[in-house]
Scaffold this active site. Sequence first.
Site, short mmCIF file in Angstrom:
data_model
loop_
_atom_site.label_atom_id
_atom_site.label_comp_id
_atom_site.label_asym_id
_atom_site.label_seq_id
_atom_site.Cartn_x
_atom_site.Cartn_y
_atom_site.Cartn_z
N CYS A 59 0.83 -1.33 -0.01
CA CYS A 59 0.19 -0.04 0.10
C CYS A 59 0.72 1.20 0.02
CB CYS A 59 -0.84 -0.01 1.13
SG CYS A 59 -1.85 -1.38 1.65
N ASN A 119 0.38 1.02 5.79
CA ASN A 119 0.96 0.38 4.61
C ASN A 119 2.17 -0.64 5.62
OD1 ASN A 119 2.63 -0.52 2.70
ND2 ASN A 119 4.22 1.06 3.18
N GLY A 120 1.73 -2.11 5.27
CA GLY A 120 2.73 -2.85 5.80
C GLY A 120 1.80 -4.01 6.26
N CYS A 163 13.21 -2.07 4.44
CA CYS A 163 13.30 -2.99 3.56
C CYS A 163 13.96 -2.79 2.28
CB CYS A 163 11.91 -3.06 2.95
SG CYS A 163 11.48 -4.04 1.48
N TYR A 184 13.04 -2.59 -5.94
CA TYR A 184 11.78 -2.82 -7.05
C TYR A 184 10.62 -1.78 -6.57
CZ TYR A 184 7.86 -5.04 -9.08
OH TYR A 184 6.81 -5.37 -9.92
N SER A 201 11.44 -1.08 -13.74
CA SER A 201 12.54 -1.01 -12.51
C SER A 201 13.99 -1.38 -12.78
CB SER A 201 11.95 -2.13 -11.42
OG SER A 201 11.62 -3.32 -11.87
N ASP A 209 18.00 -7.44 -14.97
CA ASP A 209 16.51 -7.50 -14.35
C ASP A 209 16.73 -7.14 -12.66
OD1 ASP A 209 13.89 -7.53 -13.97
OD2 ASP A 209 13.58 -9.62 -14.57
N ASP A 210 15.82 -6.78 -11.97
CA ASP A 210 15.92 -6.65 -10.75
C ASP A 210 15.90 -7.56 -9.78
OD1 ASP A 210 13.03 -6.78 -9.60
OD2 ASP A 210 12.93 -5.43 -11.50
N CYS A 259 8.63 -13.08 2.39
CA CYS A 259 8.38 -11.71 3.40
C CYS A 259 7.14 -11.84 4.22
CB CYS A 259 8.32 -10.63 2.40
SG CYS A 259 8.25 -9.17 3.15
N CYS A 282 16.53 -4.44 6.20
CA CYS A 282 16.04 -5.88 5.94
C CYS A 282 16.35 -6.41 4.77
CB CYS A 282 14.59 -5.89 6.23
SG CYS A 282 13.81 -7.49 6.29
N CYS A 287 14.71 -11.71 3.03
CA CYS A 287 14.21 -12.53 1.75
C CYS A 287 15.30 -13.09 1.00
CB CYS A 287 13.32 -11.86 0.85
SG CYS A 287 13.96 -10.38 0.21
S1 SF4 Z 1 11.71 -9.68 3.84
FE1 SF4 Z 1 12.52 -8.74 1.72
S2 SF4 Z 1 10.67 -7.80 0.97
FE2 SF4 Z 1 10.25 -8.22 3.20
S3 SF4 Z 1 10.72 -6.54 4.31
FE3 SF4 Z 1 12.54 -7.64 4.38
S4 SF4 Z 1 13.90 -7.20 2.55
FE4 SF4 Z 1 11.80 -6.37 2.22
#
Ligand code: SF4
Length: 472
Positions: A14, A115-116, A249, A255, A296, A358-359, A395, A449, A452
């Site tokens: 969001c 958002n989140g 993040c 992206y 992106s 590509d990203d 994620c 973070c 992922c």
């Molecule tokens: S897990 Fe990946 S997509 Fe999710 S907040 Fe962390 S870096 Fe971002």
Amino acid sequence: MTDDEIFDKWHEECGVFGIFGHPNAAQLTYYALVALQHRGQESAGIATVDGLKLYHQKGMGLVAEAIPNEAMPRLSKGHASVGHVRYSTTGVSQLLNAQPLVFNFQRGNMALAHNGNLVNAHQLHSFLERRGAIFQSTSDTEVVAHLIARAGNPDMADNIREALSIVKGAYAFCILTDDKLYAMRDANGLRPMVLGKIGDAYCVSSESCAFDTIGAEIIRDIEPGEMLIISKDGIESTRFASASKRALCTFEYIYFARPDSDIDGFNVHAVRKDFGKLLYREHPVEADVVIGVPDSSISSAIGYAEESGIPYEIGLIKNRYIGRTFIQPSQELRARGVKLKLNAVRRIVEGKRVVMIDDSIVRGTTSGRIVDMLREAGAVEVHVRIASPPVTHSCFYGIDTSARDELIASKKSVEQIREYIGADTLAYLSEGTMMQAFGIMDGKDHGHCNACFNGKYPTEVYEDLSKSIMDR
Ligand code: SF4
């Protein structure tokens, strides 16, 4: 079928925006939401207050569809406003889940935009239901509304603090009451949120590109664990949580965010370009042309080309006129969907050794189709370079990822992925090298973070609830 589905990408949850003390609050919020449209296309909404009454409008679709012209005179009565865009999904694409969520409770009106993702929303939902709470939506935002309404303090800020002390996860929250706008960013700063000013009015946004659109200046990023209280008396900064380990993040840079946005002091385009430069240094290749998968990956492709001296070209063209209602359910037609959305420029790639930037790669299906497309257009070699590390974990923080076993890098080696997508070579930017784009040279405590990529989640997670009843 959305862009993200066609391109096999993750979905942002969001975008939020809020403004206080401006005669054109509703109109500015509308423009800001258009600027944040990339963060969600399922639904949009605006709520405004004039000190006595709350006015709101929500609808499905893009901002222009969800908020018709006829709604603006009513919304424009307010001097303060919050707005929200929600991401596209299937199954739970309901007006009930559109935000801002609006409540009238004993202390007055309240509109929430979020958002989140709250990682313990499922537990809190059950807890509240057992105590008689009735939910209107399946959104975890409503859990916070119930927690605020149940807190019995005379001061609204204390009620919000009490509610947020219970929830865990990632969020940028805007809460509008009859006389104040509250803006909060989670204790890890997982989701971005920035403070700006236009004239005498303060505004907050998921991304700074919304400020450029409405003519506001950026003041600063909101700190992890910080609560801003904006009212006719000005702005007050307080805390609702001590800042935990900072963990913005990284995928916002890779992206999600718009390239013209600045997040936590870094411009998104500049970071992506640096990713491209670092990618060349880490994984050089001899080739004739560098192309990027729009949109992106363009900045990283330019960076790769600049660093390598290989010319950058536009080798893939995206059709921007396929609407949200473009539906192609079958596997066979899904492949056609990629072709409708993206086409190779034969004159650019024919007879050439192509580096395709590509990203990221999620499931790998789209990457394979694009490689095929380039070969059909005459490319003699296709070298795929990915401007982020392999995505190996889901994620839990508001990004709608695939289940872990659908992530191709969670079960295949880089060589197996290369084979699967049919590239001549494939290489990813490593995590340590990626962080150099932020000036971090030791690969250690970097304030981002990267869960992922490495599975190191900055908060507790509830893995079995990854596809919880909250439909988030
Ligand atoms: S897990 Fe990946 S997509 Fe999710 S907040 Fe962390 S870096 Fe971002």
